[in-house]
Write an enzyme that holds these catalytic residues in place. Sequence first.
Site, PDB file in Angstrom:
ATOM      1  N   LYS A 149       0.836  -1.208   0.000  1.00 25.62           N
ATOM      2  CA  LYS A 149       0.000   0.000   0.000  1.00 25.62           C
ATOM      3  C   LYS A 149       0.872   1.260   0.000  1.00 25.62           C
ATOM      4  CE  LYS A 149      -2.188  -1.032   3.858  1.00 25.62           C
ATOM      5  NZ  LYS A 149      -1.549  -2.312   4.246  1.00 25.62           N
TER       6      LYS A 149
ATOM      7  N   ARG B 207      -9.233   0.910   8.867  1.00 23.92           N
ATOM      8  CA  ARG B 207      -8.774  -0.437   9.209  1.00 23.92           C
ATOM      9  C   ARG B 207      -9.860  -1.216   9.933  1.00 23.92           C
ATOM     10  NH1 ARG B 207      -2.927   0.710   9.186  1.00 23.92           N
ATOM     11  NH2 ARG B 207      -1.731  -1.170   9.577  1.00 23.92           N
TER      12      ARG B 207
ATOM     13  N   ARG C 253      11.858  -5.598   5.364  1.00 25.32           N
ATOM     14  CA  ARG C 253      11.605  -4.197   5.041  1.00 25.32           C
ATOM     15  C   ARG C 253      12.520  -3.298   5.878  1.00 25.32           C
ATOM     16  NH1 ARG C 253       5.539  -1.867   5.024  1.00 25.32           N
ATOM     17  NH2 ARG C 253       5.563  -2.154   7.275  1.00 25.32           N
TER      18      ARG C 253
ATOM     19  N   ARG D 223      11.533  -1.036  11.444  1.00 29.41           N
ATOM     20  CA  ARG D 223      10.464  -0.689  12.379  1.00 29.41           C
ATOM     21  C   ARG D 223      10.337  -1.793  13.418  1.00 29.41           C
ATOM     22  NH1 ARG D 223       5.350   0.731   8.558  1.00 29.41           N
ATOM     23  NH2 ARG D 223       4.313  -0.343  10.272  1.00 29.41           N
TER      24      ARG D 223
ATOM     25  N   ARG E 235       0.264  -8.752  13.828  1.00 29.35           N
ATOM     26  CA  ARG E 235      -0.341  -7.749  12.925  1.00 29.35           C
ATOM     27  C   ARG E 235      -1.212  -8.437  11.875  1.00 29.35           C
ATOM     28  NH1 ARG E 235       4.505  -4.552  10.684  1.00 29.35           N
ATOM     29  NH2 ARG E 235       2.966  -3.216   9.677  1.00 29.35           N
TER      30      ARG E 235
HETATM   31  P1  AMP Z   1       1.058   0.926   9.289  1.00 29.42           P
HETATM   32  O1  AMP Z   1       2.258   1.772   9.077  1.00 29.42           O
HETATM   33  O2  AMP Z   1      -0.116   1.334   8.439  1.00 29.42           O
HETATM   34  O3  AMP Z   1       1.365  -0.557   9.153  1.00 29.42           O
HETATM   35  O4  AMP Z   1       0.587   1.150  10.808  1.00 29.42           O
HETATM   36  C1  AMP Z   1       1.432   0.837  11.898  1.00 29.42           C
HETATM   37  C2  AMP Z   1       0.616   0.704  13.176  1.00 29.42           C
HETATM   38  O5  AMP Z   1      -0.057   1.930  13.459  1.00 29.42           O
HETATM   39  C3  AMP Z   1      -0.491  -0.347  13.148  1.00 29.42           C
HETATM   40  O6  AMP Z   1      -0.014  -1.663  13.436  1.00 29.42           O
HETATM   41  C4  AMP Z   1      -1.433   0.186  14.226  1.00 29.42           C
HETATM   42  O7  AMP Z   1      -0.923  -0.081  15.531  1.00 29.42           O
HETATM   43  C5  AMP Z   1      -1.356   1.680  14.005  1.00 29.42           C
HETATM   44  N1  AMP Z   1      -2.374   2.141  13.017  1.00 29.42           N
HETATM   45  C6  AMP Z   1      -2.134   2.674  11.783  1.00 29.42           C
HETATM   46  N2  AMP Z   1      -3.278   2.984  11.152  1.00 29.42           N
HETATM   47  C7  AMP Z   1      -4.274   2.631  12.015  1.00 29.42           C
HETATM   48  C8  AMP Z   1      -5.698   2.665  11.928  1.00 29.42           C
HETATM   49  N3  AMP Z   1      -6.329   3.142  10.831  1.00 29.42           N
HETATM   50  N4  AMP Z   1      -6.404   2.209  12.994  1.00 29.42           N
HETATM   51  C9  AMP Z   1      -5.799   1.757  14.105  1.00 29.42           C
HETATM   52  N5  AMP Z   1      -4.463   1.661  14.241  1.00 29.42           N
HETATM   53  C10 AMP Z   1      -3.694   2.099  13.209  1.00 29.42           C
END
Ligand code: AMP
Length: 212
Positions: A15, A90, A124, A159, A170
């Site tokens: 994404k 999400r 990554r 990360r 996750r």
């Molecule tokens: P990402 O970079 O999109 O993989 O997001 C990293 C982390 O941020 C996720 O594992 C969640 O803990 C939190 N997070 C990001 N976007 C959301 C969302 N829309 N709703 C809830 N938690 C989020």
Amino acid sequence: MKSMIVLLGPPGAGKGTQGEKLQTELGYIRLSTGDMLREAVRNGTELGKLAKTYMDSGALVPNDVIIGLMKDKIQSLGKVPGIIFDGFPRTVEQAEALDKELDVDLALNFDVADGELIERLTQRRSCPNPSCQAVYHLVYNAPKVAGKCDKCGSELYQRDDDKAETVKNRLEVYRKNTFPLIGYYTDAKKICTIPGTGDINAIFEQVKKAIQ
Ligand code: AMP
């Protein structure tokens, strides 16, 4: 041309990579909740302190926090050619909240098998520079100079939530909370599923076709 676009798919499906390419090519604004939260964590804000407790284990940050954050962000944007939502919504509750703010034109769903997702996430490496945030894969999209961002020269990092022990959680969280969004956007006749494996540019061609 579709202008309000949600990127769906499990963590590691591409994404961010495809969203960045769309941002560059079409001048759309990319809103990544993950990037916003990581910035808040880096800045040590109250939001960052709260979010970190969830992010470290791969859990979702509570809906009310994320919805408030996104609403403020959307309302602060003036007139823009388009928005790409990366990592939001999400949950179905978040999707319903987004529908109250604007009309989503398209939900692009990237389909990638679990085995490949685990491999991608653990390999990554990310750029910590808030104004860059490029991502690399140690094998398939390696930086030109090991450990350094091609775009801004910052030292790349892994990360915490891309470490093997958190990745599994996750993916489970995705399946339970986010996968139902495929049904949500299918019912709304807004979904387009694209195989998320293979050459990044070939995937991008399919993305562009879906947006036309
Ligand atoms: P990402 O970079 O999109 O993989 O997001 C990293 C982390 O941020 C996720 O594992 C969640 O803990 C939190 N997070 C990001 N976007 C959301 C969302 N829309 N709703 C809830 N938690 C989020």
